[in-house]
Design an enzyme around this catalytic site. Sequence first.
Site, PDB file in Angstrom:
ATOM      1  N   ASP A  49      98.603 -33.695 -69.794  1.00 36.60           N
ATOM      2  CA  ASP A  49      98.119 -33.040 -68.987  1.00 36.60           C
ATOM      3  C   ASP A  49      96.311 -32.461 -68.902  1.00 36.60           C
ATOM      4  O   ASP A  49      96.260 -32.047 -67.632  1.00 36.60           O
ATOM      5  CB  ASP A  49      99.407 -31.793 -67.736  1.00 36.60           C
ATOM      6  CG  ASP A  49      98.915 -30.619 -68.972  1.00 36.60           C
ATOM      7  OD1 ASP A  49      98.731 -30.781 -70.155  1.00 36.60           O
ATOM      8  OD2 ASP A  49      99.890 -29.434 -68.746  1.00 36.60           O
ATOM      9  N   SER A  50      95.915 -32.686 -70.086  1.00 37.12           N
ATOM     10  CA  SER A  50      94.976 -32.170 -70.188  1.00 37.12           C
ATOM     11  C   SER A  50      94.147 -33.679 -69.343  1.00 37.12           C
ATOM     12  O   SER A  50      93.052 -33.592 -69.253  1.00 37.12           O
ATOM     13  CB  SER A  50      94.663 -33.175 -71.548  1.00 37.12           C
ATOM     14  OG  SER A  50      94.519 -33.523 -72.239  1.00 37.12           O
ATOM     15  N   ASP A  88     103.604 -35.571 -70.273  1.00 38.41           N
ATOM     16  CA  ASP A  88     103.823 -34.337 -70.691  1.00 38.41           C
ATOM     17  C   ASP A  88     104.101 -33.596 -68.561  1.00 38.41           C
ATOM     18  O   ASP A  88     103.387 -34.412 -67.781  1.00 38.41           O
ATOM     19  CB  ASP A  88     102.501 -33.565 -70.234  1.00 38.41           C
ATOM     20  CG  ASP A  88     102.438 -33.153 -71.248  1.00 38.41           C
ATOM     21  OD1 ASP A  88     102.762 -32.200 -72.015  1.00 38.41           O
ATOM     22  OD2 ASP A  88     100.693 -32.470 -71.352  1.00 38.41           O
ATOM     23  N   LYS A 118     107.141 -33.894 -72.125  1.00 38.39           N
ATOM     24  CA  LYS A 118     106.853 -32.897 -73.627  1.00 38.39           C
ATOM     25  C   LYS A 118     106.233 -31.785 -72.646  1.00 38.39           C
ATOM     26  O   LYS A 118     106.222 -31.873 -71.675  1.00 38.39           O
ATOM     27  CB  LYS A 118     105.392 -33.013 -73.864  1.00 38.39           C
ATOM     28  CG  LYS A 118     104.795 -31.690 -74.482  1.00 38.39           C
ATOM     29  CD  LYS A 118     103.726 -32.140 -75.647  1.00 38.39           C
ATOM     30  CE  LYS A 118     102.289 -31.768 -75.286  1.00 38.39           C
ATOM     31  NZ  LYS A 118     101.628 -30.617 -74.932  1.00 38.39           N
ATOM     32  N   GLU A 120     105.458 -27.062 -72.163  1.00 35.90           N
ATOM     33  CA  GLU A 120     105.155 -25.815 -73.115  1.00 35.90           C
ATOM     34  C   GLU A 120     106.008 -25.003 -73.042  1.00 35.90           C
ATOM     35  O   GLU A 120     106.757 -24.402 -71.802  1.00 35.90           O
ATOM     36  CB  GLU A 120     103.561 -25.083 -72.582  1.00 35.90           C
ATOM     37  CG  GLU A 120     102.622 -26.931 -72.612  1.00 35.90           C
ATOM     38  CD  GLU A 120     101.134 -26.259 -72.088  1.00 35.90           C
ATOM     39  OE1 GLU A 120     101.498 -25.213 -71.752  1.00 35.90           O
ATOM     40  OE2 GLU A 120     100.427 -27.020 -71.792  1.00 35.90           O
ATOM     41  N   GLU A 186      99.718 -25.142 -81.542  1.00 35.00           N
ATOM     42  CA  GLU A 186      98.451 -25.674 -80.909  1.00 35.00           C
ATOM     43  C   GLU A 186      97.606 -24.204 -81.478  1.00 35.00           C
ATOM     44  O   GLU A 186      98.424 -23.184 -81.387  1.00 35.00           O
ATOM     45  CB  GLU A 186      98.382 -26.240 -79.419  1.00 35.00           C
ATOM     46  CG  GLU A 186      96.679 -26.053 -79.033  1.00 35.00           C
ATOM     47  CD  GLU A 186      96.711 -26.452 -77.475  1.00 35.00           C
ATOM     48  OE1 GLU A 186      97.085 -27.327 -77.325  1.00 35.00           O
ATOM     49  OE2 GLU A 186      95.336 -26.554 -77.677  1.00 35.00           O
TER      50      GLU A 186
HETATM   51  O1  KIV Z   1      97.626 -32.135 -71.981  1.00 28.48           O
HETATM   52  C1  KIV Z   1      97.856 -32.842 -74.274  1.00 28.48           C
HETATM   53  O2  KIV Z   1      96.371 -33.729 -74.026  1.00 28.48           O
HETATM   54  C2  KIV Z   1      98.372 -32.147 -75.108  1.00 28.48           C
HETATM   55  C3  KIV Z   1      97.621 -32.027 -76.346  1.00 28.48           C
HETATM   56  C4  KIV Z   1      96.679 -32.243 -76.197  1.00 28.48           C
HETATM   57  C5  KIV Z   1      98.822 -31.312 -77.524  1.00 28.48           C
HETATM   58  O3  KIV Z   1      99.186 -31.461 -74.026  1.00 28.48           O
END
Ligand code: KIV
Length: 281
Positions: A49-50, A88, A118, A120, A186
């Site tokens: 989600d980055s 994510d 994934k 959090e 992280e």
């Molecule tokens: O959103 C993302 O790119 C991430 C990673 C950097 C672990 O969660």
Amino acid sequence: MSAVANTKAFTPSDIRSRKDGTPLVYLTAYTTPVARLVDSHCDVVLVGDSVGMVLHGLPTTLGVTLDMMIMHGMAVRRGLERALMVVDMPFGSYEESPEQAFRSAARVMAETGCAAVKLEGGEAMAETIRFLTGRGVPIMGHVGLMPQAVNTFGGYRVQGRGEDGDRIRGDALAVAEAGAFAVVLEKVPEALARRITGELAIPTIGIGASAACDGQILVVDDMLGIFSDFRPKFVKRYAELGGIAEAAIAAYAQEVRDRRFPADEHLFGDAPRTVNGGEST
Ligand code: KIV
């Protein structure tokens, strides 16, 4: 629309079984061309989600939606043959209840063809992780600094220093016991990452968490030097592609202004020309 999962790619159980083996290599990707570049070099490709900050210019990851993750997931799927693709779960798509998390994850998996998602959260998310893994959704956890909780943390601070290490350790153990096949750590101190990695039966994937982890992940645009708005200490820049791209754009702009581009070789005449036996129109 539904997507077909790639049955030739690495599976979550392949990744889980790599504990104590050669370190696992993870990178992010959000587009087909970048997925094609990273596929043969990585074990896992994360559609993180980055993407919200890196490609969409958002100030944090909080504004990322399920539809954005699905659109980027579909693009990445087209570029991968070998690496396991993980997508994510964005903020607000899974925290309310295990049922909400299942509905969101099922959409992501059906529409992108990813084999895992994934999310959090540590102890607070253990029940949800157990619910999902028991229903066919492989989960990668993410503890330590959780960017979706930036407002609770009061910034992107190192997590787990001193006595606070027990909280992060408890989170990592809870995620592993709930059935996750790997967990991202992280921005935690090296000693804590080493301890958690030694205690967990699943691979730990570090980002700002030292080489003691079972693998590493970076945001691909960070390590290529394309994204510079945010430069955490844990990012090593393996290239400065942003600078190279800017120099190329400046050269193009100058050549257009000087009428040096387009040149003869870029022009079309009245009659077709034959080049190397083929026809150039
Ligand atoms: O959103 C993302 O790119 C991430 C990673 C950097 C672990 O969660």
